[in-house]
Design a protein around this motif. Structure first.
Motif, PDB file in Angstrom:
ATOM      1  N   ASP A   1       2.158   6.180   1.061  1.00 59.53           N
ATOM      2  CA  ASP A   1       3.550   6.003   0.675  1.00 59.53           C
ATOM      3  C   ASP A   1       3.698   4.963  -0.422  1.00 59.53           C
ATOM      4  O   ASP A   1       4.553   5.086  -1.298  1.00 59.53           O
ATOM      5  N   LYS A   2       2.861   3.920  -0.389  1.00 58.88           N
ATOM      6  CA  LYS A   2       2.967   2.883  -1.398  1.00 58.88           C
ATOM      7  C   LYS A   2       2.538   3.386  -2.773  1.00 58.88           C
ATOM      8  O   LYS A   2       2.910   2.825  -3.793  1.00 58.88           O
ATOM      9  N   ASN A   3       1.713   4.435  -2.794  1.00 55.46           N
ATOM     10  CA  ASN A   3       1.212   4.949  -4.059  1.00 55.46           C
ATOM     11  C   ASN A   3       2.026   6.142  -4.558  1.00 55.46           C
ATOM     12  O   ASN A   3       1.685   6.733  -5.574  1.00 55.46           O
ATOM     13  N   MET A   4       3.074   6.514  -3.843  1.00 54.40           N
ATOM     14  CA  MET A   4       3.910   7.624  -4.253  1.00 54.40           C
ATOM     15  C   MET A   4       5.215   7.092  -4.830  1.00 54.40           C
ATOM     16  O   MET A   4       5.730   6.073  -4.399  1.00 54.40           O
ATOM     17  N   GLY A   5       5.741   7.790  -5.833  1.00 50.97           N
ATOM     18  CA  GLY A   5       7.051   7.451  -6.337  1.00 50.97           C
ATOM     19  C   GLY A   5       8.113   7.793  -5.312  1.00 50.97           C
ATOM     20  O   GLY A   5       7.966   8.709  -4.505  1.00 50.97           O
TER      21      GLY A   5
ATOM     22  N   ASP B   1      -3.272   4.412  -6.632  1.00 48.07           N
ATOM     23  CA  ASP B   1      -3.209   3.312  -7.593  1.00 48.07           C
ATOM     24  C   ASP B   1      -4.200   2.242  -7.161  1.00 48.07           C
ATOM     25  O   ASP B   1      -3.913   1.415  -6.299  1.00 48.07           O
ATOM     26  N   PHE B   2      -5.387   2.258  -7.786  1.00 53.64           N
ATOM     27  CA  PHE B   2      -6.427   1.317  -7.409  1.00 53.64           C
ATOM     28  C   PHE B   2      -6.257  -0.028  -8.097  1.00 53.64           C
ATOM     29  O   PHE B   2      -7.026  -0.956  -7.831  1.00 53.64           O
ATOM     30  N   THR B   3      -5.259  -0.145  -8.983  1.00 57.57           N
ATOM     31  CA  THR B   3      -5.006  -1.439  -9.622  1.00 57.57           C
ATOM     32  C   THR B   3      -4.247  -2.380  -8.697  1.00 57.57           C
ATOM     33  O   THR B   3      -4.102  -3.558  -9.009  1.00 57.57           O
ATOM     34  N   HIS B   4      -3.745  -1.845  -7.586  1.00 60.85           N
ATOM     35  CA  HIS B   4      -3.067  -2.668  -6.581  1.00 60.85           C
ATOM     36  C   HIS B   4      -3.741  -2.407  -5.224  1.00 60.85           C
ATOM     37  O   HIS B   4      -3.225  -1.669  -4.390  1.00 60.85           O
ATOM     38  N   PRO B   5      -4.927  -2.967  -5.018  1.00 67.08           N
ATOM     39  CA  PRO B   5      -5.702  -2.668  -3.812  1.00 67.08           C
ATOM     40  C   PRO B   5      -5.043  -3.204  -2.547  1.00 67.08           C
ATOM     41  O   PRO B   5      -4.256  -4.141  -2.584  1.00 67.08           O
ATOM     42  N   SER B   6      -5.367  -2.579  -1.437  1.00 65.11           N
ATOM     43  CA  SER B   6      -4.855  -3.017  -0.140  1.00 65.11           C
ATOM     44  C   SER B   6      -5.825  -2.575   0.940  1.00 65.11           C
ATOM     45  O   SER B   6      -6.672  -1.702   0.721  1.00 65.11           O
ATOM     46  N   THR B   7      -5.692  -3.177   2.092  1.00 62.39           N
ATOM     47  CA  THR B   7      -6.538  -2.785   3.223  1.00 62.39           C
ATOM     48  C   THR B   7      -6.302  -1.340   3.611  1.00 62.39           C
ATOM     49  O   THR B   7      -7.222  -0.597   3.933  1.00 62.39           O
TER      50      THR B   7
ATOM     51  N   MET C   1     -16.984   2.812  -1.098  1.00 63.28           N
ATOM     52  CA  MET C   1     -15.868   2.546  -2.004  1.00 63.28           C
ATOM     53  C   MET C   1     -15.443   1.105  -1.806  1.00 63.28           C
ATOM     54  O   MET C   1     -15.002   0.733  -0.709  1.00 63.28           O
ATOM     55  N   GLN C   2     -15.575   0.305  -2.849  1.00 67.56           N
ATOM     56  CA  GLN C   2     -15.206  -1.104  -2.783  1.00 67.56           C
ATOM     57  C   GLN C   2     -13.966  -1.335  -3.639  1.00 67.56           C
ATOM     58  O   GLN C   2     -13.881  -0.824  -4.754  1.00 67.56           O
ATOM     59  N   LEU C   3     -13.042  -2.134  -3.131  1.00 66.64           N
ATOM     60  CA  LEU C   3     -11.834  -2.462  -3.870  1.00 66.64           C
ATOM     61  C   LEU C   3     -11.951  -3.847  -4.478  1.00 66.64           C
ATOM     62  O   LEU C   3     -12.189  -4.822  -3.763  1.00 66.64           O
ATOM     63  N   GLY C   4     -11.798  -3.904  -5.809  1.00 68.58           N
ATOM     64  CA  GLY C   4     -11.824  -5.192  -6.497  1.00 68.58           C
ATOM     65  C   GLY C   4     -10.423  -5.697  -6.737  1.00 68.58           C
ATOM     66  O   GLY C   4      -9.465  -5.292  -6.066  1.00 68.58           O
TER      67      GLY C   4
END
Length: 493
Positions: free
Chosen positions: A48-52, A186-192, A214-217
């Motif tokens: 949901d956070k990655n959807m408009g 949106d991998f520019t705003h990573p989250s758990t 897959m690692q999130l930076g």
């Protein structure tokens, strides 16, 4: 040679993979029992956070509440614009994102209202109510019964239908661009939550020893690991769990990856069912070492495969039901052919985003207006033969006149739009066929249920962009509606 001779297989990692993707439910139950966890304790996905967000104005009205229900059923992220939050809760429930604002008061239309929106559906309307002794059954009007004498309750048509709509359009214009893209990951705003969507699916499932994750930076995701051809293996991948409901990407042309690779050739897989070992739709793409590139992947170029073999009689991908996503590095292409850019050893693929894209713009603002808005004052109109709203336009504060001015404010905004002019609205059960016309001449009725469905469908159709049309129900029950064909018969404004 050392890599070829390596043959130690990791049974624990094999079981961990099957457990993560819930291939055998009993394994998950045993793991939860041992670790003292329940399914309820697992983190929700970050989808949901990655959807408009789709903003619905007039969300507690007869059409608006049905629009909200349909959008939620499709898995869309919905925000309801309401004036009374307590009343809205009783109508819409507690699972809907509510924002308090009033379109007649532009100062309330703050950035919070429009945060992350991808589209607006406006169903606002002044309240029209019959006087005592009359009936709201508008169908009787067409049987020669002309005693329907409605009156305005509450705010004026000018404030709501024109100035309010204009306020909403002007405020939304800063957030709605004509580009036809939909952000998926949106991998520019990573989250758990985003991290827990993706899990490793390597050749350990067939006896191999390749490893990946897959690692999130800070502002990217990194698909990396070591791929080995030992034990007849040769692939490493990460895959999402199944989404429920699935992603609906109908109306889009394909998906686009923003990646920085290492010069190797990778694959993207999309799946339209929930099977662990089922049909996948694959696309191979090359990367440029240490260089960010956009990789467009048209849906019509996806290759249907099962275990790296093409499936000749498979149907094209159903883009309205994308259940899972997978990224892979493999020594094979398809049907035994080798990947020309493959080499065993370490690899790394950075990702910034995955989006859906289209070649044509789709509507960003759907406005529910009314049939008959151009008829008051039109030469040659016999008011005795017109619906009550047309016949009594002046008594109702010029309601249709102000609706038309509200339409014009949307047309002048530059926002890609669809303007729907329904005939008389009813509370009847929906599911009828649709009759579209342009020119504002038709009369009839249509269920609010069907208007709500039409609002939702319009957002998916590029042919509905910058179109105004009237609609009434047909005589048949709609078993199947070809929405693209239906909208393609309309002419843009």
């Amino acid at each position: 040679m050392a890599d070829q001779n390596r043959s130690q297989w990791d049974l624990g990692r094999f079981i961990q993979t099957l457990t993560y993707f819930e291939v055998f439910p009993c394994l998950n139950w045993i793991q939860q029992l041992i670790q003292g966890r329940s399914q309820d304790s697992q983190l929700p996905t970050d989808r949901d956070k990655n959807m408009g967000v789709i903003l619905v104005a007039g969300a507690t009205g007869g059409v608006g509440r049905r629009v909200v229900k349909r959008l939620l059923a499709r898995g869309e992220k919905v925000r309801a614009l309401v004036r009374d939050i307590e009343q809205a809760r009783t109508i819409l429930g507690h699972d809907v994102d509510l924002v308090v604002a009033d379109i007649t008061k532009p100062e309330t239309l703050t950035p919070v209202v429009f945060s992350n929106i991808q589209a607006v559906i406006c169903c606002t309307a002044v309240r029209v109510q019959p006087v005592a002794g009359d009936t709201p059954d508008r169908a009787k009007y067409y049987q020669g019964v002309k005693f329907y004498q409605p009156e305005i309750v509450g705010d004026t048509p000018e404030n709501v239908e024109y100035q309010g709509v204009k306020n909403l359009v002007q405020a939304a214009a800063a957030y709605l661009t004509p580009t036809n893209e939909k952000l998926i990951f949106d991998f520019t705003h990573p989250s758990t939550e985003l991290k827990n969507i993706w899990g490793a699916l390597d050749d350990v499932v067939m006896g191999g020893v390749s490893t990946s994750n897959m690692q999130l930076g800070e502002n990217t995701a990194l698909f990396a690991g070591n791929v080995s051809t030992a034990n007849s293996g040769g692939f490493a991948s990460v895959r999402t769990k199944n989404f429920e409901p699935p992603f609906n990407l109908s109306g889009y042309e394909g998906v686009k990856l923003r990646v920085k690779g290492d010069g190797k050739r990778y694959k993207l897989f999309l799946r339209t069912d929930t099977k662990w070992d089922g049909l996948g739709y694959s696309y191979s793409f090359d990367t440029i070492a240490n260089t960010w590139i956009n990789v467009p992947i048209p849906f019509n170029e996806l290759v249907p495969v099962f275990r790296a073999k093409t499936v000749k009689d498979a149907p094209p991908i159903d883009s309205s039901r994308v259940n899972s996503w997978q990224l892979m590095l493999s020594k094979f292409e398809y049907d035994g052919a080798l990947n020309p850019q493959f080499s065993a050893g370490s690899f790394a693929l950075e990702l910034a985003s995955i989006k859906a894209y289209g070649t044509a713009s789709k509507p960003k603002f759907v406005l529910v207006s009314s049939a008959g808005v151009t008829r008051p004052g039109r030469p040659g109109i016999n008011l005795d033969e017109e619906p009550p709203a047309v016949r009594l336009n002046e008594q109702l504060g010029g309601i249709l006149t102000w609706k038309l001015k509200g339409e014009d404010s949307l047309r002048a905004s530059g926002i890609p739009y669809t303007i729907i002019r329904p005939c008389a609205l009813t509370e009847e059960v929906g599911g009828k066929s649709y009759i579209f016309e342009q020119g504002d001449n038709i009369k009839g009725k249509i269920s609010r249920e069907d208007v709500a469905e039409l609002c939702v469908q319009a957002l998916q159709q590029s042919k509905a962009t910058n179109v105004t049309f009237e609609v009434k129900e047909g005589v048949d029950v709609a078993q199947f509606i070809d929405w693209q064909q239906l909208f393609s018969e309309l002419k843009p404004d």
